[in-house]
Design a protein around this motif. Structure first.
Motif, short mmCIF file in Angstrom:
data_model
loop_
_atom_site.label_atom_id
_atom_site.label_comp_id
_atom_site.label_asym_id
_atom_site.label_seq_id
_atom_site.Cartn_x
_atom_site.Cartn_y
_atom_site.Cartn_z
N GLU A 128 3.81 12.60 -7.07
CA GLU A 128 3.82 12.40 -5.72
C GLU A 128 3.40 13.54 -4.77
OE1 GLU A 128 6.33 9.38 -2.85
OE2 GLU A 128 7.05 9.95 -4.90
N HIS B 247 -2.72 5.01 -1.55
CA HIS B 247 -2.44 3.90 -0.55
C HIS B 247 -3.34 2.81 -0.70
CE1 HIS B 247 1.11 5.61 1.85
NE2 HIS B 247 0.10 6.71 1.75
N ALA C 147 -4.67 -1.22 0.22
CA ALA C 147 -4.52 -2.24 1.33
C ALA C 147 -5.31 -3.41 0.68
CB ALA C 147 -5.00 -1.92 2.56
N HIS D 92 1.14 3.01 -3.22
CA HIS D 92 1.89 2.19 -1.91
C HIS D 92 0.97 1.15 -1.69
CE1 HIS D 92 4.47 2.51 1.79
NE2 HIS D 92 3.89 1.24 1.67
N HIS E 23 -0.11 -1.88 0.45
CA HIS E 23 -0.06 -2.53 1.86
C HIS E 23 -0.70 -4.09 1.79
CE1 HIS E 23 0.94 1.47 3.45
NE2 HIS E 23 0.11 1.98 2.58
N GLN F 159 5.47 1.39 -3.98
CA GLN F 159 6.13 0.80 -2.95
C GLN F 159 5.13 -0.31 -2.47
OE1 GLN F 159 7.01 4.09 0.02
NE2 GLN F 159 6.31 5.16 -1.40
N SER G 260 4.48 -2.81 1.24
CA SER G 260 4.70 -3.10 2.56
C SER G 260 4.02 -4.45 2.88
CB SER G 260 4.30 -1.91 3.55
OG SER G 260 4.98 -0.74 3.20
N LEU H 250 -1.95 -1.29 9.76
CA LEU H 250 -1.23 -0.30 9.11
C LEU H 250 -0.66 0.99 10.03
CD1 LEU H 250 -3.95 0.12 6.17
CD2 LEU H 250 -1.93 -1.25 6.33
N LEU I 196 -0.62 6.73 8.98
CA LEU I 196 -1.52 6.45 7.53
C LEU I 196 -2.59 6.92 7.75
CD1 LEU I 196 -0.96 5.42 4.73
CD2 LEU I 196 -1.75 3.21 5.31
N VAL J 162 -6.92 5.20 3.31
CA VAL J 162 -6.29 3.87 2.35
C VAL J 162 -7.54 3.45 1.69
CG1 VAL J 162 -6.91 2.35 4.12
CG2 VAL J 162 -5.15 1.92 2.60
N TRP K 57 -9.83 7.57 -5.38
CA TRP K 57 -9.06 8.18 -4.25
C TRP K 57 -9.61 9.49 -4.13
CZ3 TRP K 57 -5.69 6.53 -0.45
CH2 TRP K 57 -4.80 7.29 0.12
#
Lengths: 626, 626
Positions: free
Chosen positions: B5, B11, B13, B41, B43, B67, B69, B103, B107, B110, B127
């Motif tokens: 991490e 991230h 989306a 994470h 989204h 995570q 969201s 978002l 951030l 993404v 990424w």
């Protein structure tokens, strides 16, 4: 890009004996296939059981760019049988020593794996390490991750000699060509003989001898990074071996506790293992891009090409050409043929939703049973757990369980039946359905009938009259008299009396009531009795998939081959009620389904005429008159 | 090693709306989780439906180092609703344009994915490409692999402007921080407004606008290698994109034909997709080594630590703490509450082996239904195919199907029941079992009874008397009179009359025969009637897993809460016969199982006393007197 075969074909060897190892090795193979990008050649050293299971499995699996060879372990036994061995793996635990002899003499390198290994990466990475060998090195191994060879596990613990912690032989890079050149076969023998003078026997099978050998010849070994054999035994040092998931390459379940072993990350390892355990093996049939090797035989290729996509029965014809993976003898099986040559196997097929019938059938039939189970990989594992938990099934060794793996839209009922039929190991078979319970004593009665009716020298099909109950809590009739009175009471009916009387009417139940000797009945359209025949009877016609005409066509062919249909006066079987089976195919019972069934029937009739001449025309005529 | 991490959290989306997209996105998520080695994470831009489904799914999935969201799509609609759009994705197809706004403003980067994407590699690789962006580049995209933007597909085909073949927006690297800095929100709007003057509407939703934008600002785009978005539409150029399996990184099922699309290697792609479709999501709960993030809440951690492994009921207590993954509303669901506030949901739970009951239940109950299905991932897909093929189920939108994913040895029957109960959307619920058929008209009768009995202001449980048939071919009684005569004939029995009369005896069937008005009955030990209650009734006690005491304890608690048990004179339901269920847990019905059940009962009694005071002691006394 060209096929990677030009670059390298990877050879893998495995010693595999018995039913359980044959099942375990499939999970290893799946994990290797899942990650691989190269053509593979598996070399299996097998006993008769494993050979039968694995050869039929790979033949039906048809994985592109995978070759398989088998080597008879029995022929190798004499090479190692002189070595006293206390390890639970028995004589097979020593066979890795014989690989230079067992494998083809022109094979120069091979990766040797135990059956309790799971790959987490492409095996080509491991193969690539051969290139890092110095000129002297002949064998690649990972250090042993337990303290065994340190000799301090208990008082007077005296292991075989080893370099430090020694090496683990679950994963070996064997440079066969070089081993042959340095005289490996004599060398390991001399080592073993010398050590056995003081050690008396091996404790860890081949591993003791490999270690003693290496202790004497340390320059011959190439030590592999420990993540190539992460050993999940108790008190293992394996945790020092990886800091990240991506470091893990090969997991070795070398504790007798297997999946129940305690380890900080055991859940992670278990998940990886379970992934492959239940993985749909059909998905591994994917071709390697750029490797145009054909996995399926040319005849199949041709048949597939000849299919017409616009034919309204395309789906049916396509299904018939599907080669289903078959895993014979999925569980322990042990059957000794009777000497009088009158033995009879109960033959049936089922899917998951009829599993609960198995115990009852076993209680009603003590003879051998051949069952084909139509299941997914995950369901087969569920079945395994069920069978291992059932006292009734655990104690029966004369039941052959053959898994036919699911594929496609239809239930290939006759293909599944044929797998059960072909793997019966007795001269006679009782062809039944899994939702029937035989009367108590049917097995003995049929064996006597087989002699009485001179089945060995005549062509007969013995009909076992079929009844049904619509109630769950049936007190099963103990005798024909009891059955008849239940029939009169309305507790029992003749089979399908309400919905399809034609299927069994020719049995002539009225005559049966009072019959005391077998009587002959004539074939009639739609007759589908349950019969005892010699095992070499015609197979079921596999064009009939899904529902309809699957047994009718078989009885018709028996008749065409001039089998006499003889009804047994003192035999009966009872259909037990069940909820309608959940089968997607029933939603296909559209008009086009029915049309196709008719087309297939016509073609079946034509084939019968072609095979049996004008006499077979009667079936067509009978059909048209309905 | 330290947790990655610190290196990077990735991230992702996704715009997701409706039941079908919520199901599809799970396969995408599984494929990402399968390969990932980094914390993630997600989204999700969701409508109400997708929010409800995905939030409960992820909450119960508890994947470590993940995570999630949620962002309300409804709030973003006004940003794009002014754009006329012909694409089948509707307004949600345009929402990727609003991500800089939707978002969090801190951030910076993404990865944006469509729901019809499958990953074949670790998303960290993708990424990592952000690092290759030049200072000017703000968006990473793969070239479109169809000829659409060349504008030559048919006569007068006039696509939106694009650079060459244009770019596909199924996979986007969005450099949010830079987009905000250059004023993206105004820029895309100006582009869209200008083009819409001549184009009038978008054809491919956001993709048209992205392409028009890029055509004007080519320096802002970073072109990704095509294997990062292998587009399986018809006439695609995707084959030029890879020469080896290992080249494939991301597959995009962007043809409306989805899996049925024609492509040279489609079988390979399909296998990859199916791998994740049926993959056991529990296996993805594995922790990332070195990332000590807790996925499960602290209370659960604590409860787990407090368990005593030597307790003979350990397995039961452990099971109770198992958090099962839950996928609510697995199929399309559409229910509008009635205005009179008297509506009643039929609540039941089932597993695969009772699927064939669903059609019959739907025919007997026209009101809303809440079903919890206990299944594996693979079974859920089989159920989906079944439901999509069934005319009866397809036409019913007021049935909520909630999947509770299998895990562990026991059948957590009360947990499954609670999922069905908690997701009923009416003021009243009819708590039944799936092997019962309600009488025709029960729904209307119950709704009237709810009013008559003033359920809104009193605490009542309306008892629907239960009967059973042991026969398959039952002609279902059309009235109480007909039922009574069948009872006299012996075609029907009161439920469990033969094996467990106590379960329903307090219903007082003798009184019911002649009753014309509802009558009150008293609680008795082991009473387990099927009842209508308000939805806010107590939940089922989840300590009872496997078999035994699961409904009895619920009725007991209703009584403890002083519900009046009122038997309805004109309601009935009939249990349909089925084969004994195949459940491994039944093989655990050992003496220790029975001992544990007794221990759990005692503890339940103690809890009742604690909650309801000394009045609840009567249950313990009643129990002891048996």
């Amino acid at each position: 890009s060209e096929c990677r075969e030009i670059i390298y074909l990877i050879h893998v060897a495995c010693v595999c004996a018995g039913h359980n190892a044959s099942r375990d090795v499939v999970t290893l193979v799946k994990s290797v296939l899942f990650h691989r990008r190269n053509p593979l050649h598996f070399h299996f050293i097998t006993d008769t059981v494993a050979n039968r299971i694995l050869s039929s499995l790979f033949q039906s699996w048809m994985v592109p760019s995978v070759q398989v060879s088998f080597y008879d372990a029995d022929e190798l036994k004499s090479e190692v049988s002189w070595i006293p061995n206390k390890h639970y793996s028995g004589i097979y635990g020593l066979m890795k020593l014989t690989l230079t002899k067992a494998l083809p003499s022109d094979l120069s390198k091979v990766i040797v794996l135990d059956t309790d290994i799971t790959f987490a990466t492409d095996i080509a990475e491991l193969w690539g390490i051969f290139r890092k060998f110095t000129d002297k090195q002949v064998i690649g191994l990972v250090e042993n991750q337990s303290d065994w060879y340190l000799g301090n596990l208990w008082k007077n613990h005296k292991p075989w000699p080893a370099l430090g912690r020694g090496f683990n032989t679950g994963v070996i890079l064997l440079y066969l060509e070089r081993l042959r050149r340095i005289g490996w076969e004599q060398m390991w023998r001399l080592t073993a003989e010398r050590e056995l003078m003081s050690m008396l026997s091996t404790s860890l099978a081949d591993q003791d001898i490999f270690n003693a050998f290496i202790k004497q010849n340390p320059v011959l070994v190439h030590q592999l990074p420990c993540f190539w054999n992460v050993q999940l035994s108790d008190h293992t040092r394996s945790e020092q071996c990886y800091t990240e998931v991506s470091d893990l390459k090969v997991i070795h379940w070398n504790s007798p506790k297997k999946l129940r072993v305690k380890n900080k990350h055991v859940e992670f390892f278990r998940n990886l293992y379970l992934t492959f355990l239940e993985y749909d093996g059909n998905l591994l049939r994917r071709e390697l891009f750029g490797c145009p090797t054909q996995a399926s035989p040319e005849s199949l290729q041709k048949a597939l090409e000849e299919l017409d996509e616009d034919d309204q029965c395309y789906d049916f014809r396509r299904e018939r050409l599907t080669v289903h993976r078959v895993h014979l003898y999925f569980l322990q099986y042990d059957y000794t043929p009777t000497e009088d040559n009158t033995d009879i196997t109960l033959v049936a097929q089922l899917s998951m939703d009829r599993l609960q019938m198995l115990e009852a059938i076993c209680k009603h039939w003590e003879g051998p049973i051949s069952l084909a189970l139509y299941m997914s990989d995950a369901e087969a594992q569920q079945f395994l757990r069920y069978a291992q938990a059932s006292e009734v099934l655990k104690n029966r060794k004369n039941v052959g369980y053959h898994i036919v793996y699911k594929e496609g839209q239809f239930y290939p009922v006759n293909l599944v039946r044929n797998v059960a039929l072909k793997n019966a190991n007795t001269p006679y078979v009782f062809l039944t359905d899994v939702d029937f319970l035989p009367m108590y004593g049917l097995y003995d009665y049929l064996r006597k009938s087989v002699v009485q009716m001179d089945m060995a020298h005549t062509k007969k099909a013995l009909v076992v009259p079929a009844f049904e109950t619509l109630r769950y809590r049936l007190s099963f009739p103990k005798s024909k008299a009891e059955l008849l009175s239940m029939l009169d009471m309305g507790t029992l009916y003749t089979f399908r009396y309400h919905v399809w009387p034609k299927g069994h009417a020719p049995t002539n139940y009225a005559k049966w009531r009072t019959a005391t000797t077998p009587y002959k009945v004539e074939w009639e359209p739609d007759f589908e009795p349950y019969v005892v025949v010699r095992r070499e009877c015609p197979e079921y016609d596999q064009r009939f998939v899904g529902f309809g005409w699957n047994k009718v066509s078989h009885i018709m062919e028996l008749d065409a081959q001039e089998y006499d249909l003889m009804v047994l006066p003192n035999a009966f079987m009872i259909h037990m009620p069940h909820a309608p089976s959940f089968d997607i195919s029933k939603f296909r019972s559209s008009s086009s389904y029915r049309n196709c069934l008719n087309t297939l029937k016509d073609e079946f009739h034509q084939d019968l005429s072609r095979k049996y001449g004008s006499a077979a025309l009667k079936y067509l005529t009978a059909q048209r008159n309905i």
